[in-house]
Write a protein that holds these residues in place. Structure first.
Motif, PDB file in Angstrom:
ATOM      1  N   ILE A   9      83.889  41.280  14.700  1.00  0.00           N
ATOM      2  CA  ILE A   9      83.670  41.432  16.142  1.00  0.00           C
ATOM      3  C   ILE A   9      84.290  42.751  16.577  1.00  0.00           C
ATOM      4  O   ILE A   9      85.494  42.973  16.425  1.00  0.00           O
ATOM      5  CB  ILE A   9      84.277  40.255  16.923  1.00  0.00           C
ATOM      6  N   ILE A  27      87.205  34.086  21.618  1.00  0.00           N
ATOM      7  CA  ILE A  27      86.943  34.377  20.210  1.00  0.00           C
ATOM      8  C   ILE A  27      87.832  33.506  19.322  1.00  0.00           C
ATOM      9  O   ILE A  27      87.384  32.969  18.309  1.00  0.00           O
ATOM     10  CB  ILE A  27      87.156  35.875  19.915  1.00  0.00           C
ATOM     11  N   GLN A  30      86.429  30.033  18.739  1.00  0.00           N
ATOM     12  CA  GLN A  30      85.123  29.880  18.107  1.00  0.00           C
ATOM     13  C   GLN A  30      85.154  28.787  17.031  1.00  0.00           C
ATOM     14  O   GLN A  30      86.133  28.647  16.298  1.00  0.00           O
ATOM     15  CB  GLN A  30      84.677  31.204  17.471  1.00  0.00           C
ATOM     16  N   ILE A  37      88.615  40.741  14.049  1.00  0.00           N
ATOM     17  CA  ILE A  37      88.440  41.389  15.348  1.00  0.00           C
ATOM     18  C   ILE A  37      88.944  42.818  15.258  1.00  0.00           C
ATOM     19  O   ILE A  37      90.090  43.063  14.859  1.00  0.00           O
ATOM     20  CB  ILE A  37      89.205  40.649  16.456  1.00  0.00           C
ATOM     21  N   GLU A 189      77.180  34.739  26.440  1.00  0.00           N
ATOM     22  CA  GLU A 189      78.427  35.428  26.757  1.00  0.00           C
ATOM     23  C   GLU A 189      78.462  35.610  28.277  1.00  0.00           C
ATOM     24  O   GLU A 189      77.520  36.154  28.850  1.00  0.00           O
ATOM     25  CB  GLU A 189      78.478  36.787  26.072  1.00  0.00           C
TER      26      GLU A 189
END
Length: 273
Positions: A9, A27, A30, A37, A189
């Motif tokens: 990500i 995140i 998830q 990340i 999102e």
């Protein structure tokens, strides 16, 4: 799932402390476990970096660069099979990454288009934008593609760094021209930083309009359709307008300000060149 490939990500950030923690928390929550990340910080902010380290991000400092440059740097540094570019003011549905990976791994899609409606609690104009996005009716053509296999970059190239607006439309268009397949998922999102007034909408879109020359130069006809209200499917298919007259009136006003300011910015930029 029989496999859980790494998903990288990539988050371009610039003074994002107000929304970054909510983004990173979504995140962290998830349902898909194999995630890294990468935060690309383009303006020095100790608070932003403090939040990023709290959520175990890999942080790279790239000062005074636009978000497209920052995204490309993050993609190059990513280790994942898949890339998901996430703005720092977005909150992800908990199954988003799992759905996207499943769509690619099980149905052989190369990229995924993720819808990004505003948080309707922010303002009346955010509610108007939610109505507009609801009426897209899952037309991938109008969302771009921000989840994709990293190896695609070797074929179609990086995001266009001269574009401030439309870089993901352009990326989607190149995917399609190269015969890659783009799917869509139900997870979304939520965008946390929508303009709250008509003045903010005008200023933001005027600025974006000033940057559109490169997008139209590269994408020509298809770009005009993607940016034009006349090419949007809700004008043909959405019944919700009739059910929400106040929001419909708001949408008419919003659209006038949105497109007139974008066109004005584009014309001013052309006259300067």
């Amino acid at each position: 799932m029989t496999s859980q490939p790494l998903v990288s990500i990539v988050i371009p950030a610039c003074n994002s402390a107000d929304t970054l923690e909510k983004c990173l928390k979504s995140i962290e929550n998830q349902s898909y476990p194999n995630i890294e990340i990468l935060l690309i910080e383009s303006k020095k902010s100790h608070k932003t970096l403090e939040i990023a380290h709290k959520y175990h991000c890999s942080v790279f400092c790239l000062y005074k660069q636009n978000r497209t440059v920052a995204t490309n740097v993050g993609i190059k540094m990513a280790n994942g099979k898949y890339i998901h570019k996430v703005d720092s003011d977005l909150v992800l549905d908990p199954n988003l990454i799992l759905e996207a990976v499943d769509k690619c791994e099980k149905e052989n899609y190369d990229a995924i288009s993720v819808s990004c409606p505003p948080d309707p609690h922010m303002s009346f104009w955010a509610k108007v934008r939610v109505l507009e996005k609801d009426c897209y009716n899952h037309h991938i053509f109008h969302y771009g593609a921000n989840f994709f296999r990293k190896d695609i970059i070797q074929v179609i190239g990086d995001l266009n760094e001269s574009m401030v607006l439309g870089e993901y439309y352009d990326f989607y268009n190149r995917l399609v021209r190269a015969n890659f397949t783009v799917g869509m998922i139900d997870s979304q999102e939520i965008h946390l930083e929508e303009p709250k007034s008509l003045k903010e909408i005008f200023v933001k879109q005027f600025h974006y309009g000033e940057t559109l020359e490169e997008f139209f130069k590269v994408n020509r006809g298809v770009g005009l359709v993607q940016m034009s209200p006349l090419g949007k499917p809700h004008l043909k298919s959405c019944k919700k307008f009739a059910q929400t007259p106040l929001l419909t009136l708001g949408y008419i006003i919003y659209s006038f300000i949105y497109y007139s300011s974008s066109i004005s910015g584009f014309i001013v930029a052309m006259l300067k060149n």
